[in-house]
Write an enzyme that holds these catalytic residues in place. Sequence first.
Site, PDB file in Angstrom:
ATOM      1  N   SER A  14       0.863  -1.190   0.000  1.00 23.29           N
ATOM      2  CA  SER A  14       0.000   0.000   0.000  1.00 23.29           C
ATOM      3  C   SER A  14       0.892   1.229   0.000  1.00 23.29           C
ATOM      4  CB  SER A  14      -0.875   0.065   1.247  1.00 23.29           C
ATOM      5  OG  SER A  14      -1.677  -1.066   1.352  1.00 23.29           O
ATOM      6  N   ALA A  15       1.969   1.142   0.786  1.00 26.38           N
ATOM      7  CA  ALA A  15       3.006   2.188   0.831  1.00 26.38           C
ATOM      8  C   ALA A  15       2.437   3.597   1.001  1.00 26.38           C
ATOM      9  CB  ALA A  15       3.870   2.122  -0.424  1.00 26.38           C
ATOM     10  N   GLY A  95       6.178  -9.654   4.416  1.00 28.21           N
ATOM     11  CA  GLY A  95       6.517  -9.806   5.835  1.00 28.21           C
ATOM     12  C   GLY A  95       5.723 -10.955   6.451  1.00 28.21           C
ATOM     13  N   ASP A  97       4.096 -11.177   8.998  1.00 31.79           N
ATOM     14  CA  ASP A  97       2.940 -10.779   9.825  1.00 31.79           C
ATOM     15  C   ASP A  97       1.607 -11.245   9.237  1.00 31.79           C
ATOM     16  OD1 ASP A  97       3.750  -8.869   7.809  1.00 31.79           O
ATOM     17  OD2 ASP A  97       2.053  -7.636   8.458  1.00 31.79           O
ATOM     18  N   GLN A 103      -5.131 -10.869   6.410  1.00 28.86           N
ATOM     19  CA  GLN A 103      -4.523 -11.286   5.150  1.00 28.86           C
ATOM     20  C   GLN A 103      -4.145 -12.767   5.096  1.00 28.86           C
ATOM     21  OE1 GLN A 103      -2.313  -8.455   2.793  1.00 28.86           O
ATOM     22  NE2 GLN A 103      -1.736  -7.462   4.687  1.00 28.86           N
ATOM     23  N   ILE A 130       6.749  -1.037  13.954  1.00 26.19           N
ATOM     24  CA  ILE A 130       6.559  -0.025  12.913  1.00 26.19           C
ATOM     25  C   ILE A 130       5.486  -0.502  11.927  1.00 26.19           C
ATOM     26  CG2 ILE A 130       8.464  -0.844  11.425  1.00 26.19           C
ATOM     27  CD1 ILE A 130       8.825   2.464  11.266  1.00 26.19           C
ATOM     28  N   ASP A 208     -35.411  20.991  17.439  1.00 25.81           N
ATOM     29  CA  ASP A 208     -34.679  21.045  16.171  1.00 25.81           C
ATOM     30  C   ASP A 208     -35.308  22.119  15.268  1.00 25.81           C
ATOM     31  OD1 ASP A 208     -33.085  20.425  13.988  1.00 25.81           O
ATOM     32  OD2 ASP A 208     -34.212  18.617  13.447  1.00 25.81           O
TER      33      ASP A 208
HETATM   34  C1  SPV Z   1     -31.068  15.453  11.132  1.00 28.84           C
HETATM   35  O1  SPV Z   1     -30.485  14.431  11.489  1.00 28.84           O
HETATM   36  O2  SPV Z   1     -31.091  16.479  11.816  1.00 28.84           O
HETATM   37  C2  SPV Z   1     -31.740  15.492   9.828  1.00 28.84           C
HETATM   38  C3  SPV Z   1     -32.304  14.269   9.285  1.00 28.84           C
HETATM   39  O3  SPV Z   1     -31.866  16.560   9.283  1.00 28.84           O
HETATM   40  S1  SPV Z   1     -33.967  14.211   9.722  1.00 28.84           S
HETATM   41  O4  SPV Z   1     -34.039  14.170  11.174  1.00 28.84           O
HETATM   42  O5  SPV Z   1     -34.510  13.035   9.112  1.00 28.84           O
HETATM   43  O6  SPV Z   1     -34.626  15.408   9.226  1.00 28.84           O
HETATM   44 MG    MG Z   2     -31.536  18.219  10.501  1.00 28.70          MG
END
Ligand code: SPV
Ligand code: MG
Length: 433
Positions: A14-15, A95, A97, A103, A130, A208
């Site tokens: 991956s380095a 390696g 590991d 893996q 490391i 909200d």
């Molecule tokens: C929130 O998580 O505040 C969102 C998504 O806006 S919802 O609650 O579905 O509106």
């Molecule tokens: Mg929201």
Amino acid sequence: MKKNKKKIVYVGLSADILHEGHINILKTANKYGKVVVGLLTDKAIASYKNIPTLTYKQREVVLKNIKLVKKVIPQHTLDYRPNLKIIKPNFVVHGDDWKTGVQKKTRTQVIKTLKLWKGKLIEPKYTKNISSSSIKSELINKFTPTSRVSFLKRILENKKIIRVLESHSPLSGLIVENMKIRKNKNIEQFDAMWSSSLTDSSIKGKPDNQALDFSSRFNGLGDLLDVTTKPLIFDADNGGRLEHLPFTIRTLERLGVSAVMIEDKVGLKKNSLFKDQSDAKQDTINDFCKKIDLIKKTRSSKDFLIGARIESFILGKGLQDSLKRAKAYSEAGADLILIHSKEKTPKEIFSFSKIFKKTKWYKPLVSVPSTYSKTKESELIKNGFKIVIYANHMLRAAYPAMQNVGLTILKNQRSFELEKKISSVKEVINLIK
Ligand code: SPV
Ligand code: MG
């Protein structure tokens, strides 16, 4: 041992952060013949751990300029076999590991495949103390916001679906950061965090409805981003006033946020999952496109993504209205389209995606399966969705757990009955290393 110039030695890497351990492997490989590095692509790495910090191109440049390496080719899967079958190397060097862990199976496949042409696996002792992952955890303190901004876009290009979990505090963010499980052949984890207006408001004891202002939310966001590295999508409600939007965007970018999600509603904000949406109003297409356009002009990096959230289904406006808006928002410059729904099934969002994904306006689709929670991620992928946001579940889990603590103490007039159900003090003390 005398180096045989004709022999081919394959090393899968991956380095991301090239260290002493890699050089030890390459030195050993170089003793056996010409070294071909199979450099894991971003997609191959994302299939089992976090997306690398450096892009494929950047990692390729570093390796191509190392004198121990003859050639660098992409390895598109964690599975070595497709490349081995093309190159038929005489040796594979890795390696020791990988004898255990993720893996282990890959190792068995390599041994079996090499046998087909009498190739050999060479396993030098793993260089102790490391690894890129340990260096990365040390680097977390030096992690810059600018590098985080681009991460979401890069994961979007390299994963079938981006799994996002709500994080309302630094502690919940650390769960998103560190949680990993092994399921079937894959490592499953979260790719990003969702900063939800609903849960940010709830933990502050506010509704909200934007009573909690952006400045307060940004303070909390800073704390969360201080201790995590995964990308974050910010729920900005309707983005606020057009005149204030550029300041909001600048702050978000400066903090290291990867995407802003704005919804096409106006007036006093009401959460979309409320049953009664009668007093909620949708923005005009024109005015909402102005917001998208302004964000486009304000952002300093195109990697900071603009998400447009369509509320037509929430407001009972139907499929045609949502499609008309998706086209306009996409044309205005939205990078992501969130089609919201509060139905119990994904029927209406799938009716939308079925049409939208075939149009030239298609942008990666975002789903918030709060009400249609039976829907599996595989179904979302099949229906054209690229991001799934589990928008409120961490808070919904924490609240009843805390309520139960209060109730149990009240009932028993002591805390003993809780002991088996909660973390021990020792666990809490050791939670943060
Ligand atoms: C929130 O998580 O505040 C969102 C998504 O806006 S919802 O609650 O579905 O509106
Ligand atoms: Mg929201």
